[in-house]
Scaffold this motif. Structure first.
Motif, PDB file in Angstrom:
ATOM      1  N   ARG A 252       0.775  -0.943   0.038  1.00 40.77           N
ATOM      2  CA  ARG A 252       0.003  -0.094   0.279  1.00 40.77           C
ATOM      3  C   ARG A 252       0.942   1.399  -0.002  1.00 40.77           C
ATOM      4  N   THR A 253       0.638   2.098  -0.546  1.00 34.16           N
ATOM      5  CA  THR A 253       0.971   3.394  -0.798  1.00 34.16           C
ATOM      6  C   THR A 253       0.665   4.313   0.060  1.00 34.16           C
ATOM      7  N   GLY A 254      -1.079   4.048   0.402  1.00 31.99           N
ATOM      8  CA  GLY A 254      -1.425   5.123   1.963  1.00 31.99           C
ATOM      9  C   GLY A 254      -2.032   3.976   2.595  1.00 31.99           C
ATOM     10  N   SER A 255      -2.693   4.975   3.384  1.00 32.95           N
ATOM     11  CA  SER A 255      -2.980   4.839   4.626  1.00 32.95           C
ATOM     12  C   SER A 255      -4.387   5.543   5.572  1.00 32.95           C
ATOM     13  N   GLY A 256      -5.655   5.206   6.649  1.00 33.95           N
ATOM     14  CA  GLY A 256      -6.009   6.178   7.230  1.00 33.95           C
ATOM     15  C   GLY A 256      -6.194   5.353   8.633  1.00 33.95           C
ATOM     16  N   SER A 257      -6.578   6.792   9.233  1.00 30.77           N
ATOM     17  CA  SER A 257      -6.580   6.189  10.792  1.00 30.77           C
ATOM     18  C   SER A 257      -7.931   7.181  11.191  1.00 30.77           C
ATOM     19  N   LYS A 258      -8.339   7.142  12.265  1.00 26.91           N
ATOM     20  CA  LYS A 258      -9.189   8.001  13.128  1.00 26.91           C
ATOM     21  C   LYS A 258      -9.299   7.183  14.119  1.00 26.91           C
TER      22      LYS A 258
ATOM     23  N   PRO B 297      12.630  11.472   4.748  1.00 24.27           N
ATOM     24  CA  PRO B 297      11.535  11.509   3.472  1.00 24.27           C
ATOM     25  C   PRO B 297      11.479   9.374   3.191  1.00 24.27           C
ATOM     26  N   SER B 298      12.227   8.721   3.593  1.00 24.69           N
ATOM     27  CA  SER B 298      12.713   6.922   4.045  1.00 24.69           C
ATOM     28  C   SER B 298      12.363   6.624   4.778  1.00 24.69           C
ATOM     29  N   ALA B 299      11.151   7.917   5.833  1.00 22.95           N
ATOM     30  CA  ALA B 299       9.782   6.841   6.081  1.00 22.95           C
ATOM     31  C   ALA B 299       9.024   6.094   5.572  1.00 22.95           C
ATOM     32  N   SER B 300       9.033   4.771   6.043  1.00 23.51           N
ATOM     33  CA  SER B 300       7.790   4.114   5.023  1.00 23.51           C
ATOM     34  C   SER B 300       6.146   4.066   5.936  1.00 23.51           C
ATOM     35  N   ILE B 301       5.586   4.076   4.613  1.00 25.13           N
ATOM     36  CA  ILE B 301       4.456   4.230   5.306  1.00 25.13           C
ATOM     37  C   ILE B 301       3.868   3.648   6.704  1.00 25.13           C
TER      38      ILE B 301
ATOM     39  N   THR C 133       2.057   5.624   9.531  1.00 25.96           N
ATOM     40  CA  THR C 133       1.046   5.788  10.345  1.00 25.96           C
ATOM     41  C   THR C 133       0.970   5.793  12.099  1.00 25.96           C
ATOM     42  N   GLN C 134       2.483   4.874  11.695  1.00 21.14           N
ATOM     43  CA  GLN C 134       2.255   4.799  14.285  1.00 21.14           C
ATOM     44  C   GLN C 134       2.643   5.951  14.200  1.00 21.14           C
ATOM     45  N   MET C 135       3.604   6.959  13.579  1.00 20.53           N
ATOM     46  CA  MET C 135       3.547   8.120  14.209  1.00 20.53           C
ATOM     47  C   MET C 135       2.297   8.831  13.671  1.00 20.53           C
TER      48      MET C 135
ATOM     49  N   PHE D 263      -9.266  12.689  12.355  1.00 17.07           N
ATOM     50  CA  PHE D 263      -8.963  11.405  11.363  1.00 17.07           C
ATOM     51  C   PHE D 263      -7.662  11.852  10.745  1.00 17.07           C
ATOM     52  N   SER D 264      -6.733  10.909  10.173  1.00 11.87           N
ATOM     53  CA  SER D 264      -6.400  11.721   9.165  1.00 11.87           C
ATOM     54  C   SER D 264      -5.632  10.372   7.691  1.00 11.87           C
ATOM     55  N   LYS D 265      -5.600  10.860   6.452  1.00 10.74           N
ATOM     56  CA  LYS D 265      -4.975  10.212   5.185  1.00 10.74           C
ATOM     57  C   LYS D 265      -3.595  10.239   5.283  1.00 10.74           C
ATOM     58  N   ASN D 266      -2.621   9.237   5.293  1.00 18.56           N
ATOM     59  CA  ASN D 266      -1.603   8.943   5.114  1.00 18.56           C
ATOM     60  C   ASN D 266      -0.878   8.567   4.009  1.00 18.56           C
TER      61      ASN D 266
END
Length: 841
Positions: free
Chosen positions: A302-308, A603-607, A611-613, A631-634
């Protein structure tokens, strides 16, 4: 001509009254069709082309995809410029057209050019146009999640769809989900195959974008020792899976007067079907997939994630079609979401997270309040000055009728109702022409009555009304013409300025034109119908008081004009000096209530790391008592309309109503200060705070999210990066500048694999004539898909998340496995580039 229209309006007064009534009905219908939004849509005419090729790096994407697409678009009629963004596996080209270009014509031309350029693109690349939307298009966001994560706090029943006593989740299709990845993949499946198709049927919706979860896959994890023991290569395993997942037809056969369709269905339908697939035979015994590995539910890279609120979720964004009414479409989507929730699997809920209609309703309520208060104030002033309630009501009636006529004109001219267009209406200007006609008619009727010494006959009354109105033709026309000329320069603005201020000028000019038409038709007709009986033209008490105070001052000014002239010049000079001390701003910033906090990591941070941060940030922000939801869109979403790298996240902070804010929090600035205080201890984040619409406008118009951007052009990327850092250092010294950063163009690690395969015996791999590089060990293999009622589930080789290192997945896997008695030597060499060394095979 105007004089004849005035006379005709008085003679045909009942017809004019009936025509005005029909006009009111038409305007009431038109006002329901008026597009309503918070602010004008300043997005330029643009078409976005997105391409996804996960196997290509940034350099290859730029050379093989971005550059050919940009070149193919050159020369399209109306094209002003193109800009592009290239990242690993993703390319976005934005074609900006002139504002006069029809957007559907532009999209058609782009589609034709892309078809012509298909041969110049790598095999399998399919550039897609982004949904037909604008900067105001993100009108609704909702989350898809389990109401009770891991079944906590909910009654369970073994064997029934829903949460099981052991913490697993049983789907209505009978699939048991035991891992967090499988559960997240199921939420994404619900979004993609249950919610999204229904949302796209809502009128006014251009697209549905999704962030979060995993695209469900069935992952075959081969055991390398078992493969070697059976003498099966990865290629043979993949080919066997493809052969086992087929469906073919052969027309029909006739028998006993009936036609029977001939069809061979060998589609895989479950994990057990995959495990039973035959790869080959050894000594007459079939070798199945279960003999050389295991099959598990996994997720695509995945290139993106979501959280709430501190937990991962699927965040979906509804994109509105260009030109639609955002408030109406948002309400339709909200109603549809309530309907969809009734049919979702057990304990899966879709909840609204962001609703643009709240902002629109608040903005329109502000405009309505100001308009109503302004109208009432005008009516009171008219009554106090005219001294005749009937005359005041006739004049005041121009205001609502003008508003209805203006709504029809705005629809015809494509102008939306917003804070700029509707907020610019000035009722004093609107009733100006009507006031002077009504006041002069009262004067003429009173003088004629006094001259005749009796009440006027109908003929005399109509005659005086016509003459009184005709006397005011010249001042009415001149007054309206002067106001029109004042706003004409606003129509010459171009770009963002034109989109911002032209709707205001157009709306006010339409309103003035409507009021002028009413003043020469409706007003004389209503005077002839309503102003009957005895008419007295006497000065009201406020006017008499004002004249008593003004007359002596006027006499002094006429007697000695020089002091007054000098005093006027002095006041003007002082005003000029004070004007120079005022601040300058393009337009007042709209308070959207909601807040966006954009966070950037290295820049080297993975998705997954981002997400964890991000979850920690949400935990910190949701602790603020004035915050209702976070909520967030990563990273990047499916459609690529808002392309972000994996190290970036957009956090949406939805405050509570002001009445629920704690003591000490009185303004939005206080909330921003508290957000910054919460963010400061969280190291590793660079933060920018904006508002949702503001951020989206900035990004679509200029390709950057900030209010002000400096763009550099050149051929040497390193030299431009150094110059950008120096420019940013200078900009930080400017008072009022905040969050000044240079765009990062380096620092993202990547690994380069160079594999050398040497065969001592050419017959070791009989399927290959000569050593040939293979992408399968690096990119995985997708030999087919499942076709189910609600699923289209890809399956591939690799680890369940397909995010492991190369060596973990395939580093110890030779390209071809030897048969007994064959000698094969395999050597792999991995080169490191700006990243951690990859474990050698």
């Amino acid at each position: 001509m105007i004089r004849r229209i005035l006379g005709l309006s008085v003679r045909a007064r009942w017809f004019v009254a009936f025509a005005t009534f029909l006009l009111v009905l038409f305007g009431a219908w038109q006002i329901t069709l008026l597009p309503i939004d918070a602010v004008p849509d300043v997005t330029n005419r643009q078409v976005q082309i997105n391409s996804f090729v996960p196997t290509l790096g940034p350099v290859d994407m730029e050379k093989q995809v971005t550059f050919p697409v940009e070149t193919a678009l050159a020369g399209i009629p109306g094209l002003e410029m193109t800009r592009s963004l290239t990242r690993n596996g993703f390319s976005q080209v934005t074609a900006v057209f002139k504002d006069s270009t029809n957007i559907y014509f532009a999209r058609q031309q782009v589609t034709e050019r892309l078809a012509q350029a298909a041969d110049a693109l790598p095999a399998g690349v399919q550039p897609q146009l982004a949904p037909l939307t604008t900067g105001l298009g993100e009108i609704f966001m909702f989350s898809v999640a389990f109401a009770h994560p891991d079944g906590k706090g909910v009654a369970t029943q073994a064997g029934k769809p829903g949460w099981q006593p052991d913490g697993a989740y049983l789907t209505p299709e009978g699939e048991t989900l035991t891992t967090s990845l499988a559960k997240a993949a199921y939420l994404r499946t619900v979004q993609d195959w249950i919610i999204r198709p229904q949302m796209r049927t809502v009128q006014g919706v251009a697209g549905v974008d999704s962030n979060g979860g995993y695209v469900k896959q069935y992952v075959v994890e081969p055991n390398l020792s078992s493969l070697a023991a059976y003498g099966v290569s990865v290629t043979e395993l993949a080919d066997a899976l493809e052969r086992s997942n087929l469906s073919a037809g052969s027309n029909y056969v006739r028998r006993a007067g009936e036609s029977f369709l001939v069809r061979a269905d060998a589609r895989l339908r479950s994990i057990s079907d995959i495990e039973d697939a035959v790869i080959t035979t050894r000594a007459g015994v079939p070798v199945r997939v279960r003999d050389v590995g295991q099959v598990v539910i996994g997720g695509a890279v995945r290139t993106g994630s979501g959280s709430k609120s501190g937990s991962e979720a699927v965040i979906s964004t509804i994109l509105m079609l260009t030109g639609e009414n955002s408030r109406i479409v948002a309400n339709r989507v909200a109603d549809k979401l309530v309907e969809i929730n009734k049919a979702l699997p057990p304990d899966v809920v879709a909840e609204p997270a962001y609703n643009r209609s709240k902002l629109v309703n608040a903005t329109i309520a502000t405009v309505e309040k100001n308009l109503v208060e302004g109208a009432l104030l005008v009516i009171v002033v008219l009554f106090l000055l005219l001294g005749n309630i009937r005359a005041a009501l006739i004049t005041a009636a121009v205001i609502p009728i003008t508003m209805l006529m203006t709504a029809a004109g705005m629809n015809e001219l494509g102008v939306s109702g917003n804070l700029m267009s509707l907020g610019a209406l000035d009722f004093g200007l609107i009733v100006d022409g009507a006031v002077i006609i009504v006041e002069n008619a009262l004067r003429c009727l009173a003088e004629r009555q006094e001259h005749e010494g009796r009440l006027l006959t109908r003929h005399e009354r109509l005659e005086e009304t016509t003459l009184a109105a005709q006397e005011m033709v010249r001042p009415t026309v001149y007054g309206q013409a002067i106001i029109f000329l004042v706003f004409v320069p606003l129509l010459t603005f171009q770009g963002v300025e034109g989109k911002t201020f032209a709707p205001m000028a157009v709306t006010l000019m339409v309103a003035l034109a409507s009021a002028f038409v009413l003043s020469i038709t409706f007003i004389p007709a209503m005077i002839a119908l309503v102003i009957t009986g005895k008419v007295s033209e006497t000065e009201v008490k406020p006017i008499r008081w004002f004249k008593g105070k003004y007359a002596p001052a006027l006499a002094k000014a006429i007697a000695r004009p020089l002091p007054f002239v000098v005093g006027g010049v002095g006041v003007f000079a002082l005003a000029v000096l004070l004007f120079g001390t005022l601040g300058e701003e393009f337009m007042p910033q709209l308070d959207e209530k909601d807040i966006t906090v954009t966070n950037f990591r290295i820049p080297s941070a993975s998705i997954d790391q981002s997400t964890q941060m991000q979850l920690k940030i949400e935990d910190a922000l949701k602790s603020l008592p004035e915050v209702a939801l976070v909520f967030s869109k990563n990273g990047n979403a499916d459609l690529g309309t808002d392309p972000m790298p994996p190290n970036a996240s957009d956090t949406y902070v939805i405050p509570k109503p002001e009445s629920e804010w704690p003591d000490g929090v009185n303004t939005k600035a206080d909330i921003l200060a508290r957000i910054e205080a919460k963010m400061k201890p969280l190291i590793g984040n660079r933060t920018e705070i904006q508002q949702p619409i503001q951020m989206r406008f900035n990004e679509l118009i200029a390709g950057v999210r900030s209010d002000v951007a400096v763009k550099l052009y050149g051929d040497d990327l390193d030299a431009m990066s150094e110059a950008a850092r120096r420019i940013a250092g200078v900009l930080r010294t400017i008072p009022g500048a905040a969050d000044v950063q240079a765009e990062q163009t380096s620092g993202a690690p990547h690994s380069i694999s160079r594999s050398i395969v040497r065969l001592r015996d050419a017959t070791a791999c009989p399927s290959r004539k000569s050593p040939t590089p293979s992408r399968r060990p690096l990119a995985g293999v997708k030999p087919g898909c499942f076709l189910r009622a609600i699923d289209d589930l890809m399956w591939s080789f690799g680890s369940p998340t397909r995010n492991a290192t190369i060596s973990r997945r395939w580093g110890r896997s030779p390209l071809c496995y030897p048969m007994p008695g064959r000698a094969t030597r395999v050597r792999s060499r991995y080169a490191k580039s700006r990243g951690s060394p990859i474990q050698k095979a």
